[in-house]
Structures are given as C-alpha cells and as structure tokens.
Design a protein around this motif. Structure first.
Motif, PDB file in Angstrom:
ATOM      1  N   GLU A  29       0.830  -1.209   0.000  1.00  0.00           N
ATOM      2  CA  GLU A  29       0.000   0.000   0.000  1.00  0.00           C
ATOM      3  C   GLU A  29       0.866   1.261   0.000  1.00  0.00           C
ATOM      4  N   LYS A  30       1.961   1.208   0.758  1.00  0.00           N
ATOM      5  CA  LYS A  30       2.855   2.368   0.811  1.00  0.00           C
ATOM      6  C   LYS A  30       3.497   2.625  -0.551  1.00  0.00           C
ATOM      7  N   ASN A  31       3.968   1.557  -1.182  1.00  0.00           N
ATOM      8  CA  ASN A  31       4.609   1.704  -2.492  1.00  0.00           C
ATOM      9  C   ASN A  31       3.611   2.121  -3.571  1.00  0.00           C
ATOM     10  N   MET A  32       2.426   1.513  -3.531  1.00  0.00           N
ATOM     11  CA  MET A  32       1.423   1.801  -4.552  1.00  0.00           C
ATOM     12  C   MET A  32       0.812   3.187  -4.370  1.00  0.00           C
ATOM     13  N   PHE A  33       0.831   3.690  -3.152  1.00  0.00           N
ATOM     14  CA  PHE A  33       0.295   5.035  -2.903  1.00  0.00           C
ATOM     15  C   PHE A  33       1.016   6.050  -3.792  1.00  0.00           C
ATOM     16  N   GLY A  34       2.343   5.984  -3.778  1.00  0.00           N
ATOM     17  CA  GLY A  34       3.123   6.920  -4.593  1.00  0.00           C
ATOM     18  C   GLY A  34       2.896   6.712  -6.075  1.00  0.00           C
ATOM     19  N   GLN A  35       2.814   5.458  -6.507  1.00  0.00           N
ATOM     20  CA  GLN A  35       2.608   5.166  -7.928  1.00  0.00           C
ATOM     21  C   GLN A  35       1.256   5.679  -8.410  1.00  0.00           C
ATOM     22  N   ILE A  36       0.233   5.489  -7.583  1.00  0.00           N
ATOM     23  CA  ILE A  36      -1.106   5.956  -7.968  1.00  0.00           C
ATOM     24  C   ILE A  36      -1.123   7.481  -8.071  1.00  0.00           C
ATOM     25  N   CYS A  37      -0.477   8.137  -7.125  1.00  0.00           N
ATOM     26  CA  CYS A  37      -0.403   9.606  -7.163  1.00  0.00           C
ATOM     27  C   CYS A  37       0.301  10.077  -8.435  1.00  0.00           C
ATOM     28  N   ASN A  38       1.364   9.385  -8.807  1.00  0.00           N
ATOM     29  CA  ASN A  38       2.091   9.752 -10.027  1.00  0.00           C
ATOM     30  C   ASN A  38       1.220   9.579 -11.260  1.00  0.00           C
ATOM     31  N   GLU A  39       0.435   8.497 -11.278  1.00  0.00           N
ATOM     32  CA  GLU A  39      -0.453   8.254 -12.418  1.00  0.00           C
ATOM     33  C   GLU A  39      -1.527   9.333 -12.514  1.00  0.00           C
TER      34      GLU A  39
END
Length: 295
Positions: free
Chosen positions: A270-280
């Motif tokens: 969740e921590k890693n994907m949080f940043g990726q989703i924000c970037n998308e």
C-alpha cells in the motif's frame, strides 16, 4: 491522506478505478501466497499430530509391557511402521516442539483418582495380609497353612474390590469379620492407612505393577483389578491428556506469524502503490500541483 482515503478519492472523486487495479492485484497475489503458506503449515501441523500420537502410542506400549502377558496389546509389534519412526520425523518434531518427549512421558503417567485409590487400597491390603501371615506363623494354635493362605487371599481380594472407599470404614468392616480368629487382633490397625498412603505416594506406576507380580499371594483375579482400572484410565483419561499437548491450529504461533507477515507485506504494498497511484493521477492532469494538494 492514507491509502483508504486515496481509494475513495480515485473511485468517487476522479472515477478512475482502473488506477487501483495494480494495488488490488498486488495485494491479492500477496494474500494468495500467504494462504498457500498457511495451508502448508496446517498440513504440517496435521502430520505433526499424527507423529506425536505415534510417539505417545509407542511409549504407552512400552509401559504396558510391565503387565506382561496379562494385558493384551494391539497387534502392531510385527508392523515396524507402528512401532518405530524415521529419525527425520523425530528430529523435526523435537525441533518444532522442544520438550515434547517429556510432555509425552507425563501423559502416560496414570493420574486418575480411582487408580491412586486402587493403589492405596492394594498397599493397605498387602500390609494387612502380611500381618495375617506373620500372626499365623507366630501362633501356637494349629492353623493349616492351606486354610490360612486361602483366608488371606480371600480377605485380600475382598478388601481390594470392596466398594467402600473410606479406608477407616473398610478396616472397621474387616476387623469385625476377623474377630472369629483371635490371632488377628490388632492386624486391622488404622495406623496402617497412613503407611499405605506413603507407599503409594513414593512408588511409581512401574514399581507398583512390578510389585503386583512379586507378591507371594499373587493371583490373576487380583491382577485383573489393576488391569481393569488401567483400561479405564487408558480409554477415558489418556486421550484427554494427550490432546492437551498436541499442536493446534488455534492460537498457533507459526500461523499467527504468517498472519502478521501478510499484514506487514500488505502495508508495504500500500505504501509503495500510494506513490505510484499519485504519479499516475498527476500524469492524467496537467495541473498536477492542484491534484497533489488534494492528495
């Protein structure tokens, strides 16, 4: 904003649920892998239970050999798989469950109250009968040896199988019955009760069983009394004693550890994907700063 708030924002604020697919896929994959490890651990526990039960069964059969031919064992002596186990299995159990062999030894200790009462009553009967034989040998009266021995055996058996559980009342009962034989005065003394109780507390089950066969008035019907009580313990108490030391899927440390590992892995995802989703999201909107401020 945490991952839960981000999910709501993406779903209902932006209507871009596809952005959450990698998050869900990663969590699903982690959960599947964790479930596989849990299933494997549960299967291992089931195998461990069978091995520990087998270890206990072997120990119990070893103990039953003290009864010799007077107790019937399962027809497993000619089946190596039932009377032995591989070193690999044994070492695995020792590693996973330290002290398990000591626990097994405790499970085959006959701990029923009826067994203890029977032992004490047996010891008390032995004391009384030995006194009878001593009194007879010392007496100048002409008692036939065969008659005295028969009387001693009958008294022994009757005392041992008497339904009276109060030892004081038991002695009183047989004191009254023996008054016809004047030489037996003071044989049924209450002080013998304490002596019998001390004998019972000091001797192991193995020592007691060995003593059964060494008694000079040994008879099969006397042995059968102890064997009957032993079988009651074996069928009623032993399974419960063994169940207490068997591993379980409830409150299992290894399963709890796997659960914690999944929760930790989920947090990392969740921590890693949080940043990726924000970037998308920022890529989708040219005004990335405004979206970032919302996040």
């Amino acid at each position: 904003m945490d991952i839960n708030a981000l999910e709501l924002f993406v779903k209902h604020g932006l209507g871009m649920e596809k952005l959450l697919t990698p998050l869900y896929d990663a969590i699903s994959e982690a959960k599947d892998q964790n479930e596989k490890r849990k299933d494997q651990e549960i299967n291992t526990i089931s195998e461990d239970i069978k091995i520990i039960q087998k270890m206990a069964s072997i120990k119990l059969r070893d103990f039953e050999r003290y009864f010799g031919k007077y107790i019937k064992q399962d027809n497993q002596d000619n089946c190596p798989s039932q009377t032995s186990m591989s070193d690999t299995d044994l070492e695995r159990i020792r590693t996973r469950y330290p002290g398990i062999e000591d626990q097994i030894k405790k499970t085959i200790k006959i701990d029923s109250r009826n067994w203890e009462k029977m032992k004490t009553k047996y010891n008390l009967s032995c004391i009384v009968i030995n006194k009878i034989l001593e009194k007879t040998n010392e007496s100048e009266e002409n008692y036939e040896t065969g008659e005295t021995k028969k009387f001693a055996i009958e008294t022994f058996y009757n005392m041992l199988t008497d339904i009276e559980s109060d030892l004081n009342k038991l002695l009183e009962k047989y004191t009254q019955q023996s008054k016809v034989r004047r030489i037996l005065n003071n044989v049924f003394k209450t002080s013998n009760i304490k002596k019998a109780e001390q004998m019972t507390s000091k001797e192991s089950d193995e020592e007691f069983i060995k003593k059964l066969f060494e008694f000079e008035l040994f008879e099969k019907k006397i042995i059968n009394v102890s064997i009957e009580e032993y079988h009651k313990w074996k069928n009623e108490d032993f399974p419960n004693n063994l169940k207490k030391i068997l591993p379980s899927t409830q409150n299992n440390k290894q399963l709890d550890k796997l659960k914690r590992e999944y929760e930790e892995e989920k947090k990392i995802i969740e921590k890693n994907m949080f940043g990726q989703i924000c970037n998308e999201i920022e890529k989708k909107y040219k005004d990335g700063g405004r979206v970032s401020s919302l996040l």
